[in-house]
Design an enzyme around this catalytic site. Structure first.
Site, mmCIF file in Angstrom:
data_model
loop_
_atom_site.group_PDB
_atom_site.id
_atom_site.type_symbol
_atom_site.label_atom_id
_atom_site.label_comp_id
_atom_site.label_asym_id
_atom_site.label_seq_id
_atom_site.Cartn_x
_atom_site.Cartn_y
_atom_site.Cartn_z
ATOM 1 N N ARG A 23 0.826 -1.207 0.000
ATOM 2 C CA ARG A 23 0.000 0.000 0.000
ATOM 3 C C ARG A 23 0.863 1.260 0.000
ATOM 4 N NH1 ARG A 23 -3.402 -0.537 5.156
ATOM 5 N NH2 ARG A 23 -1.393 -1.300 5.837
ATOM 6 N N ASN A 41 -5.994 -2.669 2.889
ATOM 7 C CA ASN A 41 -6.010 -4.114 3.036
ATOM 8 C C ASN A 41 -7.442 -4.593 3.199
ATOM 9 O OD1 ASN A 41 -3.234 -4.422 2.946
ATOM 10 N ND2 ASN A 41 -2.996 -4.383 5.164
#
Length: 116
Positions: A23, A41
Site C-alpha cells: 500500500r 487491506n
C-alpha cells in the site's frame, strides 16, 4: 460529456500483498503519477483501491499494480473495473486507508455469581 478528462477505476490486487509495504509503495507511485484515491487491506488478504486521474496515468498505474508492486510483493492477479469518466476529482490526493476489516472482538465469558 465531461471536459476535465478525469476518469476513475477500482482495483483489487491478489497474491502476497499484505505485510510487504504494498500500500505504501502504491501510494508513492500514484502520487508521482498525479493520481488521487485510496488503497487498503482487506480481510481476505488482498489490497483494494480506487484511483482517479487522466487515462494515460491510470493505464501506467494499472501496469505497475500488475507487474511491479512493492519489492517484496508477489502479485498473482489484479482485477480492474472499467474506467468511468467523472465530472472532476473526488479526492484531494492518494492515501492509504485503514484496513477494511475490524478485528473480531473476543467474546467475554459470562461470570456466574453464586448466591448463598
Amino acid at each position: 460529456m465531461f471536459t476535465d478528462g478525469v476518469f476513475s477505476c477500482e482495483f483489487e490486487v491478489y497474491g502476497k500483498v499484505q505485510g510487504v509495504y504494498f500500500r505504501h509503495h502504491a501510494m508513492i507511485k500514484a502520487k508521482t503519477m498525479g493520481l488521487r484515491g485510496w488503497c487498503m487491506n482487506t480481510a481476505k488478504g488482498t489490497v483494494r483501491g480506487y484511483m482517479e486521474g487522466r487515462l494515460p496515468e491510470i493505464d501506467v498505474m494499472k501496469e505497475w499494480l500488475k507487474n511491479t508492486g512493492s519489492p517484496e510483493s508477489n502479485v498473482e492477479r489484479v482485477k480492474f473495473s472499467r474506467p468511468r469518466e467523472k465530472e472532476g476529482y473526488g479526492f484531494p490526493n492518494f492515501h492509504v486507508r485503514a484496513d477494511g476489516y475490524a478485528e473480531t472482538p473476543v467474546p467475554k465469558k459470562n461470570k456466574r455469581v453464586r448466591l448463598y
